[in-house]
Design a protein around this motif. Structure first.
Motif, PDB file in Angstrom:
ATOM      1  N   GLY A  89       0.795  -1.227   0.000  1.00  0.00           N
ATOM      2  CA  GLY A  89       0.000   0.000   0.000  1.00  0.00           C
ATOM      3  C   GLY A  89       0.828   1.278   0.000  1.00  0.00           C
ATOM      4  N   LYS A  90       2.148   1.164   0.153  1.00  0.00           N
ATOM      5  CA  LYS A  90       3.016   2.360   0.164  1.00  0.00           C
ATOM      6  C   LYS A  90       3.424   2.744  -1.261  1.00  0.00           C
ATOM      7  CE  LYS A  90       5.373   2.630   4.616  1.00  0.00           C
ATOM      8  NZ  LYS A  90       5.690   1.332   5.230  1.00  0.00           N
ATOM      9  N   LYS A  91       3.535   4.035  -1.504  1.00  0.00           N
ATOM     10  CA  LYS A  91       4.090   4.495  -2.776  1.00  0.00           C
ATOM     11  C   LYS A  91       5.614   4.437  -2.677  1.00  0.00           C
ATOM     12  CE  LYS A  91       4.184   8.599  -5.756  1.00  0.00           C
ATOM     13  NZ  LYS A  91       4.487   7.834  -6.976  1.00  0.00           N
ATOM     14  N   VAL A  92       6.234   3.809  -3.646  1.00  0.00           N
ATOM     15  CA  VAL A  92       7.692   3.676  -3.649  1.00  0.00           C
ATOM     16  C   VAL A  92       8.262   4.614  -4.708  1.00  0.00           C
ATOM     17  CG1 VAL A  92       9.620   2.072  -3.960  1.00  0.00           C
ATOM     18  CG2 VAL A  92       7.507   1.300  -2.850  1.00  0.00           C
ATOM     19  N   ALA A  93       9.179   5.485  -4.305  1.00  0.00           N
ATOM     20  CA  ALA A  93       9.715   6.503  -5.222  1.00  0.00           C
ATOM     21  C   ALA A  93      10.770   5.922  -6.158  1.00  0.00           C
ATOM     22  CB  ALA A  93      10.313   7.661  -4.425  1.00  0.00           C
ATOM     23  N   ALA A  94      11.499   4.916  -5.684  1.00  0.00           N
ATOM     24  CA  ALA A  94      12.542   4.314  -6.516  1.00  0.00           C
ATOM     25  C   ALA A  94      12.931   2.955  -5.951  1.00  0.00           C
ATOM     26  CB  ALA A  94      13.775   5.211  -6.584  1.00  0.00           C
ATOM     27  N   VAL A  95      13.304   2.051  -6.837  1.00  0.00           N
ATOM     28  CA  VAL A  95      13.925   0.790  -6.435  1.00  0.00           C
ATOM     29  C   VAL A  95      15.358   0.807  -6.945  1.00  0.00           C
ATOM     30  CG1 VAL A  95      13.937  -1.716  -6.688  1.00  0.00           C
ATOM     31  CG2 VAL A  95      11.768  -0.508  -6.366  1.00  0.00           C
ATOM     32  N   LEU A  96      16.297   0.617  -6.027  1.00  0.00           N
ATOM     33  CA  LEU A  96      17.719   0.567  -6.371  1.00  0.00           C
ATOM     34  C   LEU A  96      18.219  -0.848  -6.112  1.00  0.00           C
ATOM     35  CD1 LEU A  96      18.799   3.830  -4.498  1.00  0.00           C
ATOM     36  CD2 LEU A  96      17.866   3.606  -6.814  1.00  0.00           C
ATOM     37  N   SER A  97      19.074  -1.358  -6.997  1.00  0.00           N
ATOM     38  CA  SER A  97      19.555  -2.733  -6.846  1.00  0.00           C
ATOM     39  C   SER A  97      21.069  -2.742  -6.933  1.00  0.00           C
ATOM     40  CB  SER A  97      18.918  -3.601  -7.929  1.00  0.00           C
ATOM     41  OG  SER A  97      19.265  -4.952  -7.759  1.00  0.00           O
ATOM     42  N   THR A 153      20.750   8.603  -8.711  1.00  0.00           N
ATOM     43  CA  THR A 153      19.502   8.305  -7.996  1.00  0.00           C
ATOM     44  C   THR A 153      18.676   9.571  -7.789  1.00  0.00           C
ATOM     45  OG1 THR A 153      20.531   6.447  -6.841  1.00  0.00           O
ATOM     46  CG2 THR A 153      18.541   7.381  -5.847  1.00  0.00           C
ATOM     47  N   LYS A 154      19.327  10.653  -7.393  1.00  0.00           N
ATOM     48  CA  LYS A 154      18.619  11.910  -7.127  1.00  0.00           C
ATOM     49  C   LYS A 154      17.958  12.433  -8.409  1.00  0.00           C
ATOM     50  CE  LYS A 154      19.121  16.136  -4.425  1.00  0.00           C
ATOM     51  NZ  LYS A 154      18.006  16.679  -5.180  1.00  0.00           N
ATOM     52  N   ALA A 155      18.687  12.362  -9.519  1.00  0.00           N
ATOM     53  CA  ALA A 155      18.123  12.821 -10.794  1.00  0.00           C
ATOM     54  C   ALA A 155      16.891  12.000 -11.168  1.00  0.00           C
ATOM     55  CB  ALA A 155      19.186  12.724 -11.895  1.00  0.00           C
ATOM     56  N   VAL A 156      16.959  10.681 -10.948  1.00  0.00           N
ATOM     57  CA  VAL A 156      15.837   9.804 -11.324  1.00  0.00           C
ATOM     58  C   VAL A 156      14.633  10.039 -10.406  1.00  0.00           C
ATOM     59  CG1 VAL A 156      15.095   7.383 -11.340  1.00  0.00           C
ATOM     60  CG2 VAL A 156      17.214   8.059 -12.498  1.00  0.00           C
ATOM     61  N   ILE A 157      14.871  10.221  -9.108  1.00  0.00           N
ATOM     62  CA  ILE A 157      13.744  10.509  -8.197  1.00  0.00           C
ATOM     63  C   ILE A 157      13.116  11.867  -8.552  1.00  0.00           C
ATOM     64  CG2 ILE A 157      13.140  11.063  -5.792  1.00  0.00           C
ATOM     65  CD1 ILE A 157      15.063   8.877  -4.893  1.00  0.00           C
ATOM     66  N   ASP A 158      13.940  12.857  -8.866  1.00  0.00           N
ATOM     67  CA  ASP A 158      13.415  14.196  -9.159  1.00  0.00           C
ATOM     68  C   ASP A 158      12.702  14.254 -10.503  1.00  0.00           C
ATOM     69  OD1 ASP A 158      14.490  15.043  -6.803  1.00  0.00           O
ATOM     70  OD2 ASP A 158      16.180  16.136  -7.676  1.00  0.00           O
ATOM     71  N   LYS A 159      13.247  13.587 -11.518  1.00  0.00           N
ATOM     72  CA  LYS A 159      12.752  13.797 -12.896  1.00  0.00           C
ATOM     73  C   LYS A 159      12.030  12.582 -13.474  1.00  0.00           C
ATOM     74  CE  LYS A 159      16.817  16.721 -13.638  1.00  0.00           C
ATOM     75  NZ  LYS A 159      18.104  16.804 -14.352  1.00  0.00           N
ATOM     76  N   GLY A 160      12.106  11.423 -12.811  1.00  0.00           N
ATOM     77  CA  GLY A 160      11.473  10.221 -13.352  1.00  0.00           C
ATOM     78  C   GLY A 160      12.250   9.633 -14.513  1.00  0.00           C
ATOM     79  N   LEU A 161      11.718   8.564 -15.088  1.00  0.00           N
ATOM     80  CA  LEU A 161      12.326   7.904 -16.245  1.00  0.00           C
ATOM     81  C   LEU A 161      11.228   7.705 -17.304  1.00  0.00           C
ATOM     82  CD1 LEU A 161      14.558   5.128 -14.587  1.00  0.00           C
ATOM     83  CD2 LEU A 161      15.350   7.085 -15.948  1.00  0.00           C
ATOM     84  N   PRO A 162      11.602   7.570 -18.574  1.00  0.00           N
ATOM     85  CA  PRO A 162      10.590   7.270 -19.580  1.00  0.00           C
ATOM     86  C   PRO A 162       9.832   5.990 -19.212  1.00  0.00           C
ATOM     87  CG  PRO A 162      12.699   7.816 -20.627  1.00  0.00           C
ATOM     88  CD  PRO A 162      12.963   7.682 -19.154  1.00  0.00           C
ATOM     89  N   LYS A 163       8.551   5.922 -19.594  1.00  0.00           N
ATOM     90  CA  LYS A 163       7.692   4.778 -19.273  1.00  0.00           C
ATOM     91  C   LYS A 163       8.307   3.466 -19.796  1.00  0.00           C
ATOM     92  CE  LYS A 163       2.870   3.275 -19.842  1.00  0.00           C
ATOM     93  NZ  LYS A 163       2.956   2.062 -20.648  1.00  0.00           N
TER      94      LYS A 163
END
Lengths: 256, 256
Positions: A89-97, A153-163
């Motif tokens: 039920g939580k929104k996840v901003a990013a998954v890092l591996s 990581t910061k850039a991806v959380i701030d700006k997202g990635l293409p679908k």
């Protein structure tokens, strides 16, 4: 911390891997960090899922400010079970591996459990990044990774990635990298794949090894090329393997 | 038979699966057939490789005119070890994988051991096809597969495939298919992925299940759509996951 983004961290080298600790430390402060990683090493597990045995998830001691859990399964199991349990039920901003102990450049990406976790998150619509250091040792020096891991990581959380896209990031291990290149995966294949043995009963067995052949080493458009020249490489990758550019050609071949 | 093409057959359901026998029978006479399949079921193993334990390959009784071998590993291990041992130095005209007991349409392709074997062969430059029947049962009726499996295989052996491409073929299980469609993989994701249990000691455990959500069910460009309408679907797929169309967008995001 309740308004800060939730970041899920996974890997394939296990919950005890130094690379996991480095990844957690590198993104410290960017959000509320939950790490869910395999209880045992899962290198080469690709996007494998456990279909036939009970999975369990167990709390482990925190690493820095991260809540840590271990799962008795694959990297993809970790992402799926994290979403079903601790992140339900939580929104996840990013998954890092990662950070993976060893390269996932060239065609290694297809075997990579590190990238399996990133692909899984991507298919759930979550921005995802797999990180790998080009050094296999458990004692590898991850100190040069932090800056690049954090800024990407910061850039991806701030700006997202293409679908439908996630990132495969490889970091050279020799010295401080010269910069970052966004490129294609290098083309290649593995040869001399096994060492042959004979057991005490006289029966043959085989252990995986192999030598990677780069089939296009001169191209300056690939991760292999720029890693050799001490750059961090970022390959945008798509879990959906459809070759949309080949639909017509294949229609002609099979006489649709 | 010495001049006839060599065909390698693999699967993920194991050397004992009825789908393997059906695939062998379907292509009987098209070449010299060697089947190298896992000794135990390997569903959901994706492109996993065995990195840390001894692999063995053992002769099994022929199936029809096929020489049959079992490997104690994954589908990708089967392809790699077949090339290292029984097929060492031989030119292989095609690698066929399946017939899988169950669908590999939509996003199932990424978890599929059947397709893992096909991707592996494709990366070695060998024309490769994964076949799946939309029925999970060991007692599934494969009789309607033969015609389509044989004609697609023959076309691929005769005409080849575009470089770096293999095929993911799914076959509906209700009645004789209406025809063949070359299409994209359907877009979707899995939800309600686990059933929760409590063991006798009071500890939770989880078993994988799940419900597939087709996120674009109206599109007539996907395998899911045409399988629902009783067509065999052929999706051209590429092991290299690079999203070449997103290099610039990702460069802008991470500030290369």
């Amino acid at each position: 911390m309740s308004d800060s983004p939730t970041i899920l961290i996974c890997n394939d080298d296990s919950v005890d891997a130094p690379g996991l600790r480095c990844l957690i430390e590198s993104v410290s402060g960017l959000g509320h960090i939950i790490a869910v990683a395999p209880s045992t090493p899962q290198s080469g597990k690709s996007s494998a899922i456990t279909v036939d045995k009970p999975l369990r998830i167990a709390r482990r001691p925190d690493i820095g400010q991260a809540e840590v859990y271990a799962v008795n399964g694959t990297p993809v199991d970790c992402v799926k079970l994290a979403m079903h349990t601790v992140l339900s039920g939580k929104k996840v901003a990013a998954v890092l591996s990662g950070i993976n102990h060893g390269s996932n450049a060239g065609n290694c990406v297809i075997y990579s459990g590190t990238m399996g976790a990133a692909f899984e998150a991507c298919m759930l619509g979550i921005p995802a990044i797999g990180f790998s250091l080009l050094h296999h040792s458990w004692e590898a020096d991850f100190s040069q990774c932090g800056h690049f891991v954090r800024s990407i990581t910061k850039a991806v959380i701030d700006k997202g990635l293409p679908k439908g896209i996630c990132l495969n990031v490889n970091i050279p291990a020799r010295c401080i990298p010269n910069g970052v290149k966004v490129v294609k995966a290098g083309e290649g294949y593995w040869t001399e794949e096994y060492v042959d043995y004979i057991d005490p009963q006289g029966r043959p067995f085989y252990l995986l090894t192999g030598r990677y052949i780069d089939t296009n080493p001169e191209s300056d458009q690939t991760d292999s090329y720029w890693l050799d020249r001490n750059y961090v490489t970022v390959v945008p990758v798509r879990p959906d393997p459809t070759a949309t550019d080949c639909l017509e050609a294949v229609g002609n071949i099979i006489g649709e």
